[in-house]
Design a protein around this motif. Structure first.
Motif, short mmCIF file in Angstrom:
data_model
loop_
_atom_site.label_atom_id
_atom_site.label_comp_id
_atom_site.label_asym_id
_atom_site.label_seq_id
_atom_site.Cartn_x
_atom_site.Cartn_y
_atom_site.Cartn_z
N GLY A 12 -7.01 -8.21 0.83
CA GLY A 12 -7.14 -8.20 2.27
C GLY A 12 -5.92 -8.00 2.87
O GLY A 12 -5.92 -7.07 3.90
N MET A 13 -4.86 -8.56 2.53
CA MET A 13 -3.50 -8.22 3.20
C MET A 13 -2.99 -6.74 3.22
O MET A 13 -2.55 -6.12 4.02
CB MET A 13 -2.43 -9.24 2.63
CG MET A 13 -2.67 -10.64 2.85
SD MET A 13 -1.52 -11.83 2.58
CE MET A 13 -0.36 -11.60 3.78
N ALA A 14 -3.35 -6.08 1.93
CA ALA A 14 -3.05 -4.89 1.66
C ALA A 14 -3.71 -3.64 2.47
O ALA A 14 -3.35 -2.82 2.89
CB ALA A 14 -3.10 -4.45 0.09
N ASN A 15 -5.16 -4.23 2.87
CA ASN A 15 -5.69 -3.66 3.81
C ASN A 15 -5.29 -3.70 5.10
O ASN A 15 -5.67 -2.86 5.91
CB ASN A 15 -7.42 -3.70 3.71
CG ASN A 15 -7.80 -3.29 2.16
OD1 ASN A 15 -7.41 -2.44 1.74
ND2 ASN A 15 -8.89 -3.88 1.83
N LEU A 16 -4.95 -4.96 5.53
CA LEU A 16 -4.55 -5.25 6.78
C LEU A 16 -3.42 -4.66 7.26
O LEU A 16 -3.15 -4.19 8.40
CB LEU A 16 -4.53 -6.84 7.12
CG LEU A 16 -4.33 -7.42 8.51
CD1 LEU A 16 -5.47 -6.97 9.25
CD2 LEU A 16 -4.18 -8.78 8.27
N PHE A 17 -2.38 -4.69 6.38
CA PHE A 17 -0.85 -4.25 6.96
C PHE A 17 -0.96 -2.93 5.92
O PHE A 17 -0.51 -3.00 4.81
CB PHE A 17 0.03 -5.13 6.43
CG PHE A 17 -0.04 -6.49 7.19
CD1 PHE A 17 0.29 -6.44 8.59
CD2 PHE A 17 -0.48 -7.91 6.19
CE1 PHE A 17 0.03 -7.92 8.95
CE2 PHE A 17 -0.66 -8.86 6.93
CZ PHE A 17 -0.40 -8.99 8.29
N ALA A 18 -0.98 -1.87 6.59
CA ALA A 18 -0.97 -0.29 5.84
C ALA A 18 0.58 -0.23 5.57
O ALA A 18 0.79 0.59 4.50
CB ALA A 18 -1.52 0.48 6.97
N SER A 19 1.58 -0.41 6.18
CA SER A 19 2.93 -0.45 5.79
C SER A 19 3.40 -1.21 4.46
O SER A 19 4.36 -0.56 3.89
CB SER A 19 3.87 -0.50 7.00
OG SER A 19 3.72 -2.04 7.29
N TRP A 20 2.72 -2.02 4.23
CA TRP A 20 2.96 -3.09 2.96
C TRP A 20 2.00 -2.92 1.99
O TRP A 20 1.86 -3.83 1.13
CB TRP A 20 3.12 -4.33 3.37
CG TRP A 20 4.39 -4.74 4.13
CD1 TRP A 20 4.49 -4.48 5.70
CD2 TRP A 20 5.61 -5.24 3.78
NE1 TRP A 20 5.87 -4.83 6.00
CE2 TRP A 20 6.58 -5.31 4.81
CE3 TRP A 20 5.92 -5.72 2.49
CZ2 TRP A 20 7.72 -5.74 4.71
CZ3 TRP A 20 7.32 -5.98 2.21
CH2 TRP A 20 7.85 -6.06 3.53
N LYS A 21 0.97 -1.77 2.10
CA LYS A 21 -0.15 -1.56 1.23
C LYS A 21 0.52 -1.70 -0.21
O LYS A 21 -0.17 -2.30 -1.10
CB LYS A 21 -0.85 -0.52 1.45
CG LYS A 21 -1.97 -0.27 0.56
CD LYS A 21 -2.84 0.92 1.21
CE LYS A 21 -4.19 0.95 0.36
NZ LYS A 21 -5.09 0.15 0.85
N PHE A 22 1.61 -0.99 -0.74
CA PHE A 22 2.07 -0.66 -1.97
C PHE A 22 2.40 -2.16 -2.53
O PHE A 22 2.09 -2.38 -3.67
CB PHE A 22 2.84 0.58 -2.23
CG PHE A 22 3.37 0.71 -3.68
CD1 PHE A 22 2.55 1.13 -4.37
CD2 PHE A 22 4.46 0.19 -3.98
CE1 PHE A 22 2.88 1.39 -5.91
CE2 PHE A 22 5.09 0.39 -5.46
CZ PHE A 22 4.20 1.03 -6.09
N PRO A 23 3.14 -2.93 -1.70
CA PRO A 23 3.77 -4.05 -2.74
C PRO A 23 2.64 -5.16 -2.79
O PRO A 23 2.38 -5.75 -3.94
CB PRO A 23 4.60 -5.00 -1.46
CG PRO A 23 5.23 -3.58 -0.68
CD PRO A 23 4.11 -2.50 -0.80
N PHE A 24 1.63 -5.23 -1.62
CA PHE A 24 0.61 -6.13 -2.13
C PHE A 24 -0.59 -5.46 -2.90
O PHE A 24 -1.08 -6.54 -3.72
CB PHE A 24 -0.41 -6.22 -0.46
CG PHE A 24 0.34 -7.11 0.45
CD1 PHE A 24 0.62 -8.39 0.18
CD2 PHE A 24 0.65 -6.80 1.68
CE1 PHE A 24 1.29 -9.45 1.03
CE2 PHE A 24 1.32 -7.52 2.52
CZ PHE A 24 1.69 -8.90 2.27
N THR A 25 -0.60 -4.40 -3.30
CA THR A 25 -1.35 -3.77 -4.26
C THR A 25 -0.86 -3.99 -5.57
O THR A 25 -1.48 -4.32 -6.68
CB THR A 25 -1.55 -2.31 -4.15
OG1 THR A 25 -2.04 -1.96 -2.95
CG2 THR A 25 -2.57 -1.81 -5.20
N LEU A 26 0.66 -4.11 -5.64
CA LEU A 26 1.17 -4.37 -6.98
C LEU A 26 0.98 -5.83 -7.19
O LEU A 26 1.00 -6.19 -8.34
CB LEU A 26 2.56 -4.02 -6.84
CG LEU A 26 2.95 -2.69 -7.30
CD1 LEU A 26 4.41 -2.55 -6.93
CD2 LEU A 26 2.36 -2.17 -8.45
N LEU A 27 1.42 -6.69 -6.22
CA LEU A 27 0.85 -8.17 -6.47
C LEU A 27 -0.48 -8.39 -6.83
O LEU A 27 -0.90 -9.15 -7.59
CB LEU A 27 1.24 -8.92 -5.24
CG LEU A 27 2.61 -9.06 -4.81
CD1 LEU A 27 3.07 -9.69 -3.65
CD2 LEU A 27 3.50 -10.03 -6.12
#
Length: 121
Positions: free
Chosen positions: A76-91
């Motif tokens: 959800g955070m990866a979808n919410l913050f587009a500029s931080w999508k890659f780090p949230f996706t890795l986590l």
């Protein structure tokens, strides 16, 4: 990998206590070593220790649920913050791998419990 549990039982450090609290297989003995009578005694001892497995199953089920909740939050955070999508996706990927491992421990613990409950030696 063979771990000497006798040293871990006497050690009171946090990693060894977490190992004893979370890992269910430290309780059991190897039933493939020794003579027939030693193997039978080890199996009877393992069978008597099976009563602890539902507690470990509950612990790992809670861990699995928490990891799934964390996975959903990270996605959800990866979808919410587009500029931080890659780090949230890795986590989220790492959390998903840990959730799969927790699920494997739950299934393994249930299988061992059923085996020790329904199979006579």
């Amino acid at each position: 990998m063979n771990i000497d549990v006798s040293n871990i039982r006497n050690d009171r450090s946090l990693p060894s206590l977490l190992y004893l609290y979370l890992w269910p297989l430290w309780i059991f003995e190897n039933v493939n070593a020794g003579s027939f009578l030693e193997r039978a005694a080890a199996y009877r001892r393992n069978r008597s220790k099976r009563v602890y497995l539902p507690g470990y199953t509950a612990k790992w089920t809670v861990i699995f649920g928490m990891l799934l909740a964390m996975l959903a939050a990270l996605e959800g955070m990866a979808n919410l913050f587009a500029s931080w999508k890659f780090p949230f996706t890795l986590l989220a990927c790492g959390t998903g791998i840990l959730a799969i491992l927790a699920f494997v421990v739950v299934v393994m613990t249930i299988a061992i419990y059923l085996l020790l409950t329904h199979w006579e030696f």
